[in-house]
Design an enzyme around this catalytic site. Structure first.
Site, PDB file in Angstrom:
ATOM      1  N   HIS A  91       3.453  -5.316   1.110  1.00  0.00           N
ATOM      2  CA  HIS A  91       3.490  -6.610   0.329  1.00  0.00           C
ATOM      3  C   HIS A  91       4.209  -7.580   1.142  1.00  0.00           C
ATOM      4  CE1 HIS A  91       7.800  -5.301  -0.517  1.00  0.00           C
ATOM      5  NE2 HIS A  91       7.939  -6.490  -0.864  1.00  0.00           N
TER       6      HIS A  91
ATOM      7  N   GLU B 133      15.437 -14.650   2.256  1.00  0.00           N
ATOM      8  CA  GLU B 133      16.319 -14.185   1.343  1.00  0.00           C
ATOM      9  C   GLU B 133      17.868 -13.899   1.661  1.00  0.00           C
ATOM     10  OE1 GLU B 133      14.644 -11.230  -1.459  1.00  0.00           O
ATOM     11  OE2 GLU B 133      12.710 -11.476  -0.556  1.00  0.00           O
TER      12      GLU B 133
ATOM     13  N   ASP C  78       4.041  -0.844  -3.581  1.00  0.00           N
ATOM     14  CA  ASP C  78       3.680  -0.685  -2.347  1.00  0.00           C
ATOM     15  C   ASP C  78       4.088   0.559  -1.769  1.00  0.00           C
ATOM     16  OD1 ASP C  78       5.272  -2.778   0.350  1.00  0.00           O
ATOM     17  OD2 ASP C  78       4.339  -0.822   0.542  1.00  0.00           O
TER      18      ASP C  78
ATOM     19  N   GLU D 179      17.189  -1.944  -0.374  1.00  0.00           N
ATOM     20  CA  GLU D 179      15.899  -2.235   0.166  1.00  0.00           C
ATOM     21  C   GLU D 179      16.020  -3.867   0.117  1.00  0.00           C
ATOM     22  OE1 GLU D 179      12.116  -3.916  -1.026  1.00  0.00           O
ATOM     23  OE2 GLU D 179      13.523  -4.526   0.616  1.00  0.00           O
TER      24      GLU D 179
END
Lengths: 376, 376
Positions: free
Chosen positions: A319, A150, A49, A141
């Site tokens: 992405h 998440e 990405d 990240e």
């Protein structure tokens, strides 16, 4: 499509809890979430990405002197890339923590790039591992679809509260969530899929009764609910064209990564006003995306602020795409209409890494509708 | 495609054990396996398999007097269909055990079909639930891809040893696994996908080194291993045409469900001889499938034996398809060649519901090759 951890909203007999030390939750959490990150193919997707890579690369190397001689913690190091960059920028020591077996690959990569005298890879959960010292910088990240899917930020905050020195910096330092009205053909597509599924159910129940003597029609309502949820109430990953955004985006969440608390991130709750652009006549639904910024810390502001945005783009897609919440039917709007309402995003009771979203919306003085969604 | 429980071979920190009472294993097992069965859509897929439905329906109703006045246990009742049929055929009582929330739908279905005075739905694992009495018949649809994927037979055997009266019957009573040489274009397809992935890796490492100063080439071997496993060593679900079978199938496993032990089913180990049919020149790999038979019990043989086969077919395909193990490169054969060798199928160490397969093969007096696969 490049995904970030496929997960099922498993209707588990045990409710998912926030207590990561419960053995059964950890094993289920692993099976549901972590395991995809152990695959090099998945890491490569994220490492490919360009926009993501450039943002983190620049955030480190355009502010290299903020790393020189410092101690850094990389939360969820994956392949080890951020840790290696921090070391290359001059960090004195980097602790690179990774829960999955990807840590083994990270250690190899660190050594092959001759940074093993600086970077220590630690396999374990950041909630449980021990470090010999506190750190000056936490880099991570952690962002999922629409920022918070998440719920990896939870782990970053635990690390911050446990390991970051007073005056230390978070990379990224800030995050924002945006919501905008959009147009899209996907709404009709999903409705057709749903109707085809329900038609098929009718034939199925007729056949099962006729050929096999069992009447399944008592399950029709439950089947419909399941199909409505699947086709019409599940947010979609899309990489939208900017021209699909038909009104002014609204800011629905702002996070200062130095000060935000766990309670702050457990829910997103905001009112919004979305003025529709001239000439647009249809709002198919809403898109959610995020940006993060690397501003350094209050005491050590970045020389150059770097921003990583996942807004709809032609050339700078990521992405992450956007998360799309489609309305059935779409809204018909006119010039100068304002779509106003509210968004409430909370964690799924059965899986804290997935989200339940309710978007209430009205046009001008019209009646308000509430639409429910799941981010799976 | 209609699947039977998507599962990941999660490289879990804890090895999967056979002890179902371990809480962390149960939660992971649920997240990995059981949860898909809680969806009506998934049940409908299996209930729409005409060949499957007809076989079980006939096994019950063509032998209805064997059910009259009897006590039946349905292991993994799902929607409750087998339990309802057993009741309609005249059973005195049916215990329908289901682990997932599908049990709630089964209870509704039983009531709507007016069998709730006979069928008792019990939500729980058959290993742990309690019944008020032993049973005359155990009926279950436990078969996974290539028979043993999912390892659900384990649960049926526990139920048998705990609850089946001496002289009782198992439905199905017997099972067999078959292996045959096949031809298919998928081998070339997968090899192309693999090579494209490896070429892409080369570009990826070059770009990451050039643009971002990190050399990923040390991970090339690990990446290759991962991609080889994914593209070339993972069995495929296929619904083959009979014309794709290019040699005589071999029987590689026979199971008598009344007498087989758990140890017997943990591994499949057999030698085989596969004479190639006249005119065939290429063997792309092997296909595995199964059949089951409903012969009743030794003391109460079925009036009419029913067979359910998942062999390649034009008109009688099933949702099980076949499991295909492709060879790279394919074998070139001539008339009267015999492909001989052995198959060894064992359970994956990280997930007992998935399988590792080694097929050794040679043509005539030629050298033997061993090919390894995973059933995911």
């Amino acid at each position: 499509m490049a995904g970030r951890g496929p997960m099922r909203a498993a209707p588990s007999p045990e409710r998912a809890t926030m207590n990561g030390t419960e053995k059964n939750d950890k094993a289920a959490d692993f099976a549901n979430y972590f395991c995809t990150y152990a695959f090099l193919y998945h890491q490569k997707e994220m490492l490919s990405d360009r926009v993501r890579m450039e943002a983190y690369y620049n955030s480190v190397f355009k502010n290299a002197h903020h790393f020189q001689g410092k101690v850094v913690l990389d939360v969820g190091t994956g392949s080890g890339i951020l840790a290696i960059w921090a070391a290359q920028a001059g960090a004195r020591r980097v602790y690179a923590v990774e829960y999955t077996d990807m840590a083994k690959h990270a250690a190899k990569l660190v050594a092959a790039n001759k940074m093993d005298h600086i970077v220590e890879v630690i396999q374990g959960s950041v909630e449980e591992i021990d470090l010999p010292e506190k750190v000056d910088i936490i880099i991570s990240e952690w962002m999922g679809y629409f920022l918070l899917r998440e719920s990896m930020l939870d782990s970053v905050l635990v690390a911050r509260d446990k390991w970051l020195k007073p005056g230390g910096a978070m990379y990224p330092s800030h995050a924002r969530m945006w919501l905008a009205p959009i147009k899209s053909g996907m709404g009709e597509h999903k409705m057709q899929d749903y109707e085809a599924s329900m038609n098929d159910w009718v034939h199925f129940t007729q056949n099962t009764r006729h050929a096999f003597g069992v009447d399944m029609s008592t399950l029709s309502n439950s089947y419909r609910e399941e199909q409505v949820k699947y086709f019409l109430q599940t947010s979609l990953w899309q990489s939208l064209y900017p021209s699909q955004v038909v009104g002014q985006p609204a800011l629905v969440k702002e996070i200062d990564c130095l000060t935000v608390t766990l309670d702050d991130v457990k829910a997103v709750s905001a009112n919004f006003q979305l003025p529709v652009f001239d000439g647009e006549t249809r709002v198919s639904g809403f898109a959610g995306w995020f940006d993060v910024r690397f501003q350094g810390s209050p005491s050590q502001a970045a020389d150059e602020t770097v921003e990583l945005t996942t807004a709809p783009s032609i050339n700078d897609t990521t992405h992450w795409g956007q998360q799309v919440f489609l309305l059935h039917p779409p809204l018909h709007v006119r010039d100068n209409d304002v779509v106003h309402g509210s968004i409430l995003m909370t964690r799924s009771k059965t899986n804290h890494r997935l989200m339940d979203v309710v978007i209430k919306h009205a046009i001008g003085k019209g009646a308000e509708t509430a639409s429910a969604f799941h981010i799976e």
